[in-house]
Design a protein around this motif. Structure first.
Motif, mmCIF file in Angstrom:
data_model
loop_
_atom_site.group_PDB
_atom_site.id
_atom_site.type_symbol
_atom_site.label_atom_id
_atom_site.label_comp_id
_atom_site.label_asym_id
_atom_site.label_seq_id
_atom_site.Cartn_x
_atom_site.Cartn_y
_atom_site.Cartn_z
ATOM 1 N N THR A 77 20.038 70.593 24.784
ATOM 2 C CA THR A 77 20.458 69.207 24.774
ATOM 3 C C THR A 77 20.798 68.743 23.371
ATOM 4 O O THR A 77 20.636 69.485 22.392
ATOM 5 C CB THR A 77 19.348 68.311 25.380
ATOM 6 O OG1 THR A 77 19.845 66.976 25.535
ATOM 7 C CG2 THR A 77 18.122 68.282 24.481
ATOM 8 N N ASN A 78 21.256 67.517 23.285
ATOM 9 C CA ASN A 78 21.593 66.882 22.011
ATOM 10 C C ASN A 78 20.311 66.542 21.266
ATOM 11 O O ASN A 78 19.421 65.893 21.823
ATOM 12 C CB ASN A 78 22.387 65.606 22.319
ATOM 13 C CG ASN A 78 22.945 64.944 21.083
ATOM 14 O OD1 ASN A 78 22.404 65.081 19.980
ATOM 15 N ND2 ASN A 78 24.014 64.190 21.251
ATOM 16 N N TYR A 81 18.650 63.093 21.583
ATOM 17 C CA TYR A 81 17.943 62.655 22.788
ATOM 18 C C TYR A 81 16.499 63.149 22.738
ATOM 19 O O TYR A 81 16.134 64.160 23.341
ATOM 20 C CB TYR A 81 18.644 63.174 24.043
ATOM 21 C CG TYR A 81 20.030 62.620 24.251
ATOM 22 C CD1 TYR A 81 20.364 61.335 23.837
ATOM 23 C CD2 TYR A 81 21.014 63.373 24.877
ATOM 24 C CE1 TYR A 81 21.635 60.819 24.040
ATOM 25 C CE2 TYR A 81 22.293 62.874 25.095
ATOM 26 C CZ TYR A 81 22.597 61.593 24.665
ATOM 27 O OH TYR A 81 23.863 61.082 24.873
ATOM 28 N N SER A 291 31.302 64.769 23.785
ATOM 29 C CA SER A 291 31.570 63.401 23.325
ATOM 30 C C SER A 291 33.034 63.226 22.935
ATOM 31 O O SER A 291 33.542 62.103 22.931
ATOM 32 C CB SER A 291 30.657 63.057 22.141
ATOM 33 O OG SER A 291 30.705 64.048 21.144
ATOM 34 N N ASP A 297 27.120 64.231 26.013
ATOM 35 C CA ASP A 297 26.442 65.367 25.372
ATOM 36 C C ASP A 297 25.006 65.505 25.879
ATOM 37 O O ASP A 297 24.089 65.843 25.131
ATOM 38 C CB ASP A 297 26.425 65.215 23.842
ATOM 39 C CG ASP A 297 27.793 65.379 23.215
ATOM 40 O OD1 ASP A 297 28.610 66.131 23.775
ATOM 41 O OD2 ASP A 297 28.051 64.744 22.171
ATOM 42 N N LYS A 341 31.810 68.781 18.360
ATOM 43 C CA LYS A 341 30.716 68.175 17.604
ATOM 44 C C LYS A 341 29.406 68.924 17.811
ATOM 45 O O LYS A 341 28.684 69.207 16.841
ATOM 46 C CB LYS A 341 30.549 66.712 18.020
ATOM 47 C CG LYS A 341 29.371 66.007 17.364
ATOM 48 C CD LYS A 341 29.217 64.592 17.903
ATOM 49 C CE LYS A 341 27.972 63.924 17.333
ATOM 50 N NZ LYS A 341 27.785 62.551 17.904
ATOM 51 N N MET A 342 29.068 69.266 19.057
ATOM 52 C CA MET A 342 27.786 69.917 19.339
ATOM 53 C C MET A 342 27.843 71.432 19.158
ATOM 54 O O MET A 342 26.810 72.098 19.189
ATOM 55 C CB MET A 342 27.325 69.585 20.761
ATOM 56 C CG MET A 342 27.153 68.096 21.053
ATOM 57 S SD MET A 342 26.189 67.184 19.808
ATOM 58 C CE MET A 342 24.629 68.039 19.860
ATOM 59 N N TYR A 346 30.211 73.980 27.155
ATOM 60 C CA TYR A 346 29.781 73.051 28.191
ATOM 61 C C TYR A 346 30.009 73.655 29.577
ATOM 62 O O TYR A 346 30.819 74.565 29.747
ATOM 63 C CB TYR A 346 30.543 71.727 28.073
ATOM 64 C CG TYR A 346 30.148 70.903 26.881
ATOM 65 C CD1 TYR A 346 29.343 69.779 27.030
ATOM 66 C CD2 TYR A 346 30.576 71.248 25.596
ATOM 67 C CE1 TYR A 346 28.973 69.013 25.934
ATOM 68 C CE2 TYR A 346 30.209 70.492 24.487
ATOM 69 C CZ TYR A 346 29.410 69.376 24.667
ATOM 70 O OH TYR A 346 29.041 68.622 23.579
#
Length: 495
Positions: A77-78, A81, A291, A297, A341-342, A346
């Motif tokens: 996960t991000n 979070y 995102s 995300d 970005k991450m 996905y």
């Protein structure tokens, strides 16, 4: 199609409209209180609606429903979070908001089921009564199956009375109740429905399929009853041999599984949403989108899992490989996940929905959808049978055929013949991880790691760039705590 897909508080099929969110506040028979009782089968049938509603309310956001499964090696996960990072890093607090929502939601579903079961003796016998009871027994079993796998020792509520000082039950006791409920469900439920429930309600096939998974789970940690392998194989074989009765089959391609999924012949159990009537699935599309596409995300694949995932049509259908990105000057670039970005791939299989624009996916459509969240597929029954048959006797021709059906669709060669019992089992478990990757609602990868006692191994096999796990997990981390508030109200819930 004779599917078993859970419906939500509002369902409009074949001219039938249920608005359970409103009805719950107005109809006496829908209230879950000790005074509730029924005198007719119709009243009992109406009381089934809250069961489906509670399950759908739980799973309308994948990371709320399956956040507990972030300890597996297929998802992460991000880091922003923090409430999800607790699950990812085996540091779950009893005050975790998602844990509290999870706990409360499942017990609300159980109370809805108990309301029907406890009050049913007052209703004259009929087919409609049996169907309502079958759905209640199945719903209670399904809720307790999730709770016992997540928390291990839990309170076992079988009535509608208040129990302010109830104690925790051992997992073996809970599993005995789950099995009893599912056996009753498979007796009471029909093979199919001819009315508005045809595609959405539980059937005998649903109960038998889940029972095979329950047996398989009990063969592993913490129960570790090897005799359950034979029962799992037997029950899964019942489903395989009678798949035409319930309309089950493997779809022809992996991509077909995830095309704006509503109903298909592979779904055994799912959660149905109707966004046009205000019943929204938040799991798709934005929770699992980058995102750069106005996604949240919420979750994406761990890097090592993605890199080890076998190439082929299943991987192409499971993950995004090329991501259109809109540049500051309005031009569009096609990038891979390393430029996002991450910097993680996905899960494409969770994106497809009405209105999805694959060329410009950042164009906002709706942050909710009517997409069905799939909880169990026929592919899982095949893999349950393959593993259970091998572990209860040997990996014979029928076990190889079951796993090879899944592998062939994935574009993989047949499994190497002549494998040892252990090697065959490990191959099936790996196949399960790939087939059900990415927080499919059953959370199979996490629960497979727990039952095979491989959480520690999976946690150690992480790319250095992943969220750090400061304290490596032990078996103490296999199960989540009971929420603090409930322990405060009843200290007997504290281990």
């Amino acid at each position: 199609m004779k599917k078993s897909i859970i419906y939500t508080c509002m369902l409009f099929l074949l001219g039938m409209l249920f608005v359970a969110c409103d009805v719950l506040e107005e109809k006496v028979e829908s209230k879950i209180v000790a005074e509730t009782y029924f005198t007719t089968a119709e009243q009992l049938a109406n009381a089934v609606n809250p069961i489906y509603y509670e399950f759908c309310d739980l799973c309308d956001n994948n990371t709320r429903f399956n956040g507990i499964c972030l300890g597996a090696n297929d998802v992460t996960t991000n880091p922003a979070y923090t409430v999800l990072v607790e699950f990812e890093t085996f540091n779950i607090s009893g005050s975790n908001d998602k844990l509290k929502y999870w706990w409360k939601g499942f017990y609300k579903a159980i109370k809805a089921c108990n309301n029907i079961i406890v009050n049913s003796p007052k209703v004259p016998d009929s087919e409609e009564k049996n169907i309502a009871l079958g759905q209640a027994y199945f719903g209670r079993a399904w809720a307790y199956f999730w709770l016992v796998r997540v928390h291990n020792r839990i309170p076992l509520l079988l009535d509608i009375d208040m129990h302010p000082d109830i104690k925790l039950s051992e997992p073996t006791v809970v599993y005995e109740q789950i099995i009893d409920d599912l056996k009753k469900a498979e007796t009471l439920l029909p093979d199919s429905y001819s009315d508005y429930r045809a595609k959405i309600a539980y059937t005998k096939g649903t109960a038998k399929s889940v029972l095979s998974l329950v047996y398989l789970t009990m063969a592993g940690y913490p129960v570790k009853d090897a005799s359950m392998y034979a029962l799992a194989a037997q029950k899964a074989k019942e489903v395989i041999d009678n798949k035409d009765v319930w309309g089950y089959r493997l779809l022809d391609s992996c991509a077909e599984l995830w095309k704006n999924v509503k109903y298909n012949d592979e779904i055994i159990l799912g959660y149905y949403f109707n966004n046009q009537n205000g019943v929204a699935n938040q799991s798709s599309p934005y929770n699992g989108m980058p995102s750069e596409w106005t996604g949240w995300d919420g979750y994406f694949a761990e890097l090592n899992f993605y890199k080890k995932f076998p190439e082929g049509p299943r991987k192409d259908a499971t993950f995004g490989k090329e991501y259109p990105v809109k540049n500051a000057d309005g031009s569009i670039s096609i990038v891979d996940y390393t430029q996002l970005k991450m910097k993680h791939p996905y899960y494409r299989k969770m994106w497809d929905y009405d209105g999805m624009n694959w060329e410009e996916p950042w164009i906002y459509y709706d942050w909710t959808s009517s997409r069905t969240t799939v909880a169990m597929r026929y592919a899982e029954v095949l893999l349950i049978y393959a593993e259970a048959k091998a572990m209860s006797s040997s990996p014979d021709e029928s076990a190889y055929d079951a796993i090879n059906q899944v592998r062939r669709r994935a574009g993989l060669p047949d499994l190497t013949p002549g494998l040892s019992q252990t090697a065959f089992r490990d191959s099936v478990i790996a196949e399960r991880a790939w087939e059900f990757a990415g927080l499919e609602a059953n959370g199979s990868n996490w629960f497979d790691l727990v039952r095979t006692e491989r959480v520690e191994e999976a946690a150690a096999d992480r790319d250095p760039s992943e969220i750090p796990i400061l304290t490596p997990p032990t078996k103490d981390d296999y199960f989540a705590p009971i929420p603090d508030y409930d322990v405060l109200l009843n200290p007997k819930l504290k281990d």
